[in-house]
Design an enzyme around this catalytic site. Structure first.
Site, PDB file in Angstrom:
ATOM      1  N   SER A 250       0.827  -1.197   0.000  1.00  0.00           N
ATOM      2  CA  SER A 250       0.000   0.000   0.000  1.00  0.00           C
ATOM      3  C   SER A 250       0.863   1.249   0.000  1.00  0.00           C
ATOM      4  CB  SER A 250      -0.886   0.010   1.235  1.00  0.00           C
ATOM      5  OG  SER A 250      -0.099   0.231   2.387  1.00  0.00           O
ATOM      6  N   LYS A 251       0.246   2.339  -0.411  1.00  0.00           N
ATOM      7  CA  LYS A 251       0.972   3.600  -0.454  1.00  0.00           C
ATOM      8  C   LYS A 251       1.582   3.931   0.900  1.00  0.00           C
ATOM      9  CE  LYS A 251      -0.860   6.313  -4.236  1.00  0.00           C
ATOM     10  NZ  LYS A 251      -1.643   5.225  -4.862  1.00  0.00           N
ATOM     11  N   ARG A 252       0.789   3.785   1.934  1.00  0.00           N
ATOM     12  CA  ARG A 252       1.255   4.190   3.251  1.00  0.00           C
ATOM     13  C   ARG A 252       2.457   3.365   3.729  1.00  0.00           C
ATOM     14  NH1 ARG A 252      -2.138   2.662   6.725  1.00  0.00           N
ATOM     15  NH2 ARG A 252      -3.948   3.169   5.470  1.00  0.00           N
ATOM     16  N   SER A 253       2.283   2.026   3.707  1.00  0.00           N
ATOM     17  CA  SER A 253       3.357   1.166   4.205  1.00  0.00           C
ATOM     18  C   SER A 253       4.616   1.325   3.355  1.00  0.00           C
ATOM     19  CB  SER A 253       2.906  -0.289   4.201  1.00  0.00           C
ATOM     20  OG  SER A 253       2.722  -0.748   2.879  1.00  0.00           O
ATOM     21  N   THR A 255       5.732   3.911   1.376  1.00  0.00           N
ATOM     22  CA  THR A 255       6.480   5.163   1.497  1.00  0.00           C
ATOM     23  C   THR A 255       7.245   5.217   2.806  1.00  0.00           C
ATOM     24  OG1 THR A 255       4.204   5.947   1.357  1.00  0.00           O
ATOM     25  CG2 THR A 255       5.853   7.194   0.175  1.00  0.00           C
TER      26      THR A 255
END
Length: 493
Positions: A250-253, A255
């Site tokens: 996912s984008k969050r994990s 980055t």
RNA sequence: GCCGCGUUCGUCUAGGGGUCUAGGACGCCGGCCUUUCACGCCGGUAACACGGGUUCAAAUCCCGUACGCGGUACCA
């Protein structure tokens, strides 16, 4: 039959690294088989449409070197939004043959059904509002009146759907585990499932290569091919790329771990390295070769050697590939890629000087951006000196020695490299610089290391770097003398 | 929950009944080279998820369990 493969992204966001991997496998397979690589934009979702996504996808593929033979940038008919009439006519055909039916359920009714833990299947459709439960006259009247409705696939109540996936092997689904997929939305747009099958057939696609997230809907697609009397293409569902922790990338994990999710954010890596890394994430050549160019991949790729299990993204490995490809690319091409970025940050740079820097830095360059960080001293005087290095190398006599060496350099006959020739014949200067330093050491009766280390620290600010004399030769007399004197003043005795 | 797919060193993977005291690569740890760093070379660490079968023989075949991932939308 000539192989035709398509990469069919949806312009609902920028090109994702996982999307690039899918595109790569499609491309590689097409090239290996001497087939055609088609780009098709699946823009049937008006709600999530992102205006510049298509440009981003095209640019991302171009960056990676994956050039489609057919696509929206080359001609009309490769965006699904341009083909709605086709999908509607096929939906009508399905309606007439009884393979599809109209349904009038409201979003609320559907939600209530889901809340009950049910899906729209053979077991539940008789409790809903559709052509099976309404009197035929009313269905016709509603249709004539333009009542909002969807068209659903009429999934058989029993039997099973089986097909052999090239990477997963034989896969079987019980028909009653499949829901009556919506084919045409109430706004008249087709869903992915209808448009995808219709286009794959219309475009003569022979192999459907896509992410594993589609495996569960593949049987519905097979049913559609069957209903339409079309020969289905071969299927190949690729394992997904997971984040290093094992979960979804996912984008969050991602980055947080320094992993770019969008292809456009991979600018600090060489496309060749990203491609190589991605190719080996799930695919294995029969040999032990690890470093591949795109051409080599095109010549050896095979879907049969794609692993069936998901793979985790490994940044360290990407970095390693990046270093390998930077070396393989050679200084000229690396210079071409880094020059404008460097100049916009630091002002005009002599191409010959840049070339010499790259030669001397050599395989120490892990990423292009190292030139702005670890090797920034080639372009700017050091602003500080590594404290640990100072503690270890800057002894009481360092100031005196560094100053003496600066004087020696000023007096030195220094064969400057020919600015016109990037051939970097710096050997003469290197020899003279080394000779001067060893001379000084001999005169003082000390080991050369006593001078070498302070000089490196003074001229580069760090203790790590290329061979000292090669580095000084590249920096040139002016920079060296200035830096030596400045360090002497700043670091003192 | 239900359906599908998967499971070999920390990670990517080789292997597909005996050649496996399980091979390679990244990472990590030593050493050599080098008055720095990197490269290179040498060495080390570390895995067949678990339980049942089948077989003379299973990492490899079958079943079950566990775990992971995907799907279960008028998103793709």
């Amino acid at each position: 039959m000539a192989v035709r493969v398509r990469f069919a992204p949806s312009p609902t966001g920028y090109l994702h690294i996982g999307g690039l991997r899918t595109a790569l496998f499609c491309y590689l397979f097409a090239r290996r088989m001497g087939g055609t690589f088609v780009l098709r934009i699946e823009d049937t979702d008006r709600a999530r449409f992102v205006a510049d996504a298509e440009d981003d996808i095209t640019a991302g593929l171009a960056w990676a070197g994956l050039d489609p033979d057919e696509g929206p940038h080359l001609g009309p008919g490769y965006r699904q939004s341009e083909r709605t009439a086709l999908y509607r006519s096929i939906a009508q055909r399905l309606l007439r043959s009884g393979h599809a039916y109209a349904a009038f359920d409201t979003p609320e009714a559907l939600q209530a059904m889901r809340d009950r833990g049910e899906t729209y299947s053979g077991a539940t459709r008789r409790a809903m509002c559709n052509a099976f439960t309404l009197p035929q006259a009313e269905v016709e009247q509603r249709l004539a009146a333009g009542t909002p409705h969807v068209v659903r696939l009429h999934v058989p109540e029993d039997g099973e759907v089986t097909f052999t996936d090239i990477v997963k092997g034989p896969v079987t689904f019980a028909a009653d585990s499949l829901d009556d997929q919506i084919l045409l939305k109430s706004d008249g747009q087709p869903t992915y499932h209808l448009a995808n099958v219709v286009d794959d057939h219309a475009m003569g696609i022979t192999h459907v290569i896509r992410g594993e997230e589609w495996l569960s809907s593949a049987p519905k697609h097979m049913l559609l091919y069957q209903a339409l009397g079309w020969e289905p293409p071969r299927m190949a569902h690729l394992p997904l790329i997971l984040s290093p922790g094992g979960g979804k990338l996912s984008k969050r994990s991602a980055t947080r771990l320094g992993i770019p999710v969008n292809v456009r954010d991979y600018q600090s890596y060489e496309p060749e390295a990203v491609i190589n890394f991605l190719a080996l994430l799930g695919w294995h050549p029969s040999t032990e070769q690890e470093v591949f160019t795109l051409d080599e991949l095109k010549a050896t790729f095979s879907l049969e050697r794609v692993a069936p299990s998901p793979a985790r993204f490994d940044l360290d490995k990407l970095r390693w590939f990046n270093q390998k490809h930077l070396i393989q690319l050679g200084t000229a091409r690396v210079a071409a890629r880094v020059r404008s970025e460097l100049e916009s940050a630091l002002g005009p740079i002599d191409p010959a000087y840049l070339h010499r820097v790259l030669v001397v830095v050599g395989e120490r360059l892990m990423r292009r951006q190292d030139l702005f960080t670890r090797f920034a001293y080639f372009f700017q005087d050091p602003e500080s000196y590594d404290p640990r290095g100072v503690k270890k190398r800057w002894k009481a006599d360092a100031k005196d020695l560094v100053l003496a060496y600066a004087d020696a350099l000023e007096a030195l006959a220094w064969p400057e490299a020919d600015a016109q020739s990037p051939a970097t014949d710096l050997k003469g200067a290197e020899g003279a610089l080394e000779h001067a330093l060893r001379n000084l050491a001999a005169m003082r009766g000390i080991g050369a290391g006593r001078i070498i280390h302070p000089v490196r620290l003074a001229t580069s600010g760090t203790t790590a770097g290329p061979s000292l004399f090669a580095m000084l030769a590249v920096l040139g007399r002016e920079r060296c003398v200035r830096r030596l004197r400045r360090a002497a003043a700043v670091l003192g005795p």
